[in-house]
Write a protein that holds these residues in place. Sequence first.
Motif, PDB file in Angstrom:
ATOM      1  N   LEU A  15       0.826  -1.213   0.000  1.00 40.18           N
ATOM      2  CA  LEU A  15       0.000   0.000   0.000  1.00 40.18           C
ATOM      3  C   LEU A  15       0.859   1.261   0.000  1.00 40.18           C
ATOM      4  CD1 LEU A  15      -2.790  -1.076   2.527  1.00 40.18           C
ATOM      5  CD2 LEU A  15      -3.028  -0.790   0.052  1.00 40.18           C
ATOM      6  N   GLU A  16       1.997   1.211   0.681  1.00 41.90           N
ATOM      7  CA  GLU A  16       2.915   2.356   0.682  1.00 41.90           C
ATOM      8  C   GLU A  16       3.436   2.635  -0.720  1.00 41.90           C
ATOM      9  OE1 GLU A  16       6.004   1.731   3.598  1.00 41.90           O
ATOM     10  OE2 GLU A  16       4.528   0.993   5.049  1.00 41.90           O
ATOM     11  N   TYR A  17       3.839   1.577  -1.435  1.00 36.80           N
ATOM     12  CA  TYR A  17       4.325   1.741  -2.810  1.00 36.80           C
ATOM     13  C   TYR A  17       3.236   2.352  -3.694  1.00 36.80           C
ATOM     14  CZ  TYR A  17       8.373  -1.222  -1.731  1.00 36.80           C
ATOM     15  OH  TYR A  17       9.525  -1.740  -1.203  1.00 36.80           O
ATOM     16  N   ILE A  18       2.021   1.815  -3.566  1.00 30.56           N
ATOM     17  CA  ILE A  18       0.906   2.313  -4.371  1.00 30.56           C
ATOM     18  C   ILE A  18       0.637   3.784  -4.056  1.00 30.56           C
ATOM     19  CG2 ILE A  18      -1.576   2.109  -4.769  1.00 30.56           C
ATOM     20  CD1 ILE A  18      -1.242  -0.932  -4.331  1.00 30.56           C
ATOM     21  N   ALA A  19       0.585   4.114  -2.775  1.00 30.64           N
ATOM     22  CA  ALA A  19       0.299   5.496  -2.371  1.00 30.64           C
ATOM     23  C   ALA A  19       1.368   6.451  -2.893  1.00 30.64           C
ATOM     24  CB  ALA A  19       0.204   5.577  -0.849  1.00 30.64           C
ATOM     25  N   TYR A  20       2.621   6.028  -2.809  1.00 25.50           N
ATOM     26  CA  TYR A  20       3.696   6.905  -3.284  1.00 25.50           C
ATOM     27  C   TYR A  20       3.538   7.215  -4.771  1.00 25.50           C
ATOM     28  CZ  TYR A  20       8.098   8.373  -5.253  1.00 25.50           C
ATOM     29  OH  TYR A  20       9.039   9.056  -5.966  1.00 25.50           O
ATOM     30  N   HIS A  21       3.314   6.185  -5.584  1.00 24.05           N
ATOM     31  CA  HIS A  21       3.231   6.407  -7.022  1.00 24.05           C
ATOM     32  C   HIS A  21       1.973   7.182  -7.411  1.00 24.05           C
ATOM     33  CE1 HIS A  21       6.784   4.259  -8.365  1.00 24.05           C
ATOM     34  NE2 HIS A  21       6.514   3.324  -7.470  1.00 24.05           N
ATOM     35  N   LEU A  22       0.900   7.009  -6.659  1.00 19.92           N
ATOM     36  CA  LEU A  22      -0.299   7.797  -6.920  1.00 19.92           C
ATOM     37  C   LEU A  22      -0.064   9.278  -6.612  1.00 19.92           C
ATOM     38  CD1 LEU A  22      -3.141   5.493  -5.516  1.00 19.92           C
ATOM     39  CD2 LEU A  22      -2.667   6.019  -7.908  1.00 19.92           C
ATOM     40  N   ILE A  23       0.688   9.533  -5.560  1.00 16.73           N
ATOM     41  CA  ILE A  23       0.991  10.919  -5.193  1.00 16.73           C
ATOM     42  C   ILE A  23       2.019  11.531  -6.158  1.00 16.73           C
ATOM     43  CG2 ILE A  23       2.030  12.390  -3.407  1.00 16.73           C
ATOM     44  CD1 ILE A  23       0.883  10.366  -1.342  1.00 16.73           C
ATOM     45  N   ALA A  24       3.008  10.736  -6.557  1.00 15.38           N
ATOM     46  CA  ALA A  24       4.115  11.259  -7.363  1.00 15.38           C
ATOM     47  C   ALA A  24       3.796  11.360  -8.850  1.00 15.38           C
ATOM     48  CB  ALA A  24       5.349  10.381  -7.163  1.00 15.38           C
ATOM     49  N   ASP A  25       2.868  10.537  -9.341  1.00 17.14           N
ATOM     50  CA  ASP A  25       2.595  10.487 -10.776  1.00 17.14           C
ATOM     51  C   ASP A  25       1.154  10.933 -11.053  1.00 17.14           C
ATOM     52  OD1 ASP A  25       2.038   9.616 -13.469  1.00 17.14           O
ATOM     53  OD2 ASP A  25       3.785   8.304 -13.325  1.00 17.14           O
ATOM     54  N   LYS A  26       1.004  12.132 -11.612  1.00 17.99           N
ATOM     55  CA  LYS A  26      -0.323  12.683 -11.870  1.00 17.99           C
ATOM     56  C   LYS A  26      -1.101  11.833 -12.877  1.00 17.99           C
ATOM     57  CE  LYS A  26       0.862  17.520 -10.914  1.00 17.99           C
ATOM     58  NZ  LYS A  26       0.942  18.890 -11.478  1.00 17.99           N
ATOM     59  N   GLU A  27      -0.424  11.263 -13.844  1.00 17.31           N
ATOM     60  CA  GLU A  27      -1.103  10.480 -14.876  1.00 17.31           C
ATOM     61  C   GLU A  27      -1.744   9.233 -14.280  1.00 17.31           C
ATOM     62  OE1 GLU A  27      -0.150   8.225 -19.124  1.00 17.31           O
ATOM     63  OE2 GLU A  27       1.333   9.588 -18.238  1.00 17.31           O
ATOM     64  N   ILE A  28      -1.011   8.531 -13.417  1.00 21.80           N
ATOM     65  CA  ILE A  28      -1.578   7.345 -12.757  1.00 21.80           C
ATOM     66  C   ILE A  28      -2.770   7.746 -11.901  1.00 21.80           C
ATOM     67  CG2 ILE A  28      -1.129   5.499 -11.092  1.00 21.80           C
ATOM     68  CD1 ILE A  28       1.775   5.514 -11.969  1.00 21.80           C
ATOM     69  N   ARG A  29      -2.583   8.820 -11.140  1.00 19.65           N
ATOM     70  CA  ARG A  29      -3.662   9.285 -10.266  1.00 19.65           C
ATOM     71  C   ARG A  29      -4.898   9.668 -11.072  1.00 19.65           C
ATOM     72  NH1 ARG A  29      -0.879  12.747  -7.894  1.00 19.65           N
ATOM     73  NH2 ARG A  29      -1.704  14.757  -8.609  1.00 19.65           N
ATOM     74  N   PHE A  30      -4.709  10.344 -12.215  1.00 18.73           N
ATOM     75  CA  PHE A  30      -5.831  10.766 -13.060  1.00 18.73           C
ATOM     76  C   PHE A  30      -6.576   9.564 -13.627  1.00 18.73           C
ATOM     77  CE2 PHE A  30      -7.423  11.650 -17.354  1.00 18.73           C
ATOM     78  CZ  PHE A  30      -8.353  12.641 -17.076  1.00 18.73           C
ATOM     79  N   GLU A  31      -5.831   8.585 -14.145  1.00 19.36           N
ATOM     80  CA  GLU A  31      -6.471   7.415 -14.747  1.00 19.36           C
ATOM     81  C   GLU A  31      -7.251   6.610 -13.710  1.00 19.36           C
ATOM     82  OE1 GLU A  31      -6.747   6.485 -17.862  1.00 19.36           O
ATOM     83  OE2 GLU A  31      -5.598   8.197 -18.606  1.00 19.36           O
ATOM     84  N   LEU A  32      -6.683   6.460 -12.527  1.00 18.38           N
ATOM     85  CA  LEU A  32      -7.383   5.708 -11.479  1.00 18.38           C
ATOM     86  C   LEU A  32      -8.622   6.467 -11.018  1.00 18.38           C
ATOM     87  CD1 LEU A  32      -7.392   3.208  -9.671  1.00 18.38           C
ATOM     88  CD2 LEU A  32      -6.019   4.490  -8.007  1.00 18.38           C
ATOM     89  N   HIS A  33      -8.499   7.766 -10.850  1.00 17.16           N
ATOM     90  CA  HIS A  33      -9.648   8.579 -10.428  1.00 17.16           C
ATOM     91  C   HIS A  33     -10.773   8.496 -11.460  1.00 17.16           C
ATOM     92  CE1 HIS A  33     -12.046  12.267  -9.857  1.00 17.16           C
ATOM     93  NE2 HIS A  33     -11.758  12.102  -8.572  1.00 17.16           N
ATOM     94  N   LYS A  34     -10.410   8.518 -12.735  1.00 16.51           N
ATOM     95  CA  LYS A  34     -11.422   8.451 -13.791  1.00 16.51           C
ATOM     96  C   LYS A  34     -12.170   7.119 -13.749  1.00 16.51           C
ATOM     97  CE  LYS A  34     -10.014   8.042 -18.063  1.00 16.51           C
ATOM     98  NZ  LYS A  34      -9.434   8.366 -19.400  1.00 16.51           N
TER      99      LYS A  34
END
Length: 367
Positions: free
Chosen positions: A314-333
């Motif tokens: 979960l820490e790895y996932i949270a870090y990449h979601l915070i650090a990478d806007k593209e990943i965060r955008f796609e998951l949010h969508k």
Amino acid sequence: MDQIASIDKLTLGAGFIRLYILGGALHRLYLSPIAGFPGPKLAALTYWYETYYDVFRKGKYVFEIEDMHRRFVRVNPHELAIRDPEYYNTLYAAAKSRKTDAYHNFGAGLNVGDAHVMTVPHDLHRRRRKPLEPFFSKQGVGVPEPMLSSLTRRFCERVDSYKGTPKVIQLNHALHAYTGDVITRICCDEYPNLIEDENFSPSWHDTFRNITRAVPILTNFPQLLIPVLIAPTALVDWLSPSYKTFRQEDATMRHHAAKAKAEKADGTDSNARTTLLRHLAHSDLPESELGETRLAREAQVLLGAGVATTSRALEYIAYHLIADKEIRFELHKELERIMADFPEKLPPLSQLEKLPYLSGVVKEGLR
């Protein structure tokens, strides 16, 4: 005269110790069944070679083995590392073709030998594992989903409470607390409510970090556990607060195991919540396998295997979601529609696991 005799005994004793050490070294280097395999002579001679990389180099031994570029390589006095995918089915043969006892050193020094995963004899391992299969089946995993949904909502509330404040969330503490609350609830009725602590129970995180660091030493030198087990509890607790926390959890698990067995005997368990220990207490295991200490060992292994590993993913996932806007955008969508009613309503796992991008994020975090 007596003094001379005492000196002679000490000299003789020291001589025997030297011979024992020399004989052991000669056996490991030249007479062992795996003496002919390649590998560092120091690794063949002593566990300190492996310990150096796993403790002082922080788990780098696996990469050191990779650098040796051998199909078979001796990595310590009693073990080989095998780098050959075609040999996998030979080594890990199915039970119908060959019964295989577990490696006895695998759990040495951890004091959880009664748990099914650490059980050495083949048939006893299968007998202890069988009652757990329905608990961890697809259907069984769905049983604690309401608890998991409720706990997840509460965790999100705790995180949201930091909004607009100067406080900083230490994410590894928060996620260790969350996974700790999940696993302890799966195991038994009594749980520590770690996420309710103002700072997400940092001592819980420290306990698992310290235990994880100690594992390579204890498995390579299991004799070190003996003084811990025989020393006064108060002294060990004072020397190691982490051990105290783990010991308290063990006592909680044993108490719940005894309670579950009493409920079964009294017939007062019809409406009781399903837990790992209650499930085992009601299984068809013989009474000799239902001791409170043995059942608690099963819960301890689940805690050890499920808390830190899940938290780290979960820490790895949270870090990449915070650090990478593209990943965060796609998951949010992808989540926007299905999570529209959150937190009042949380979609079931059966729907969430069908989301391709979310599934990819989870798998990458695990990888």
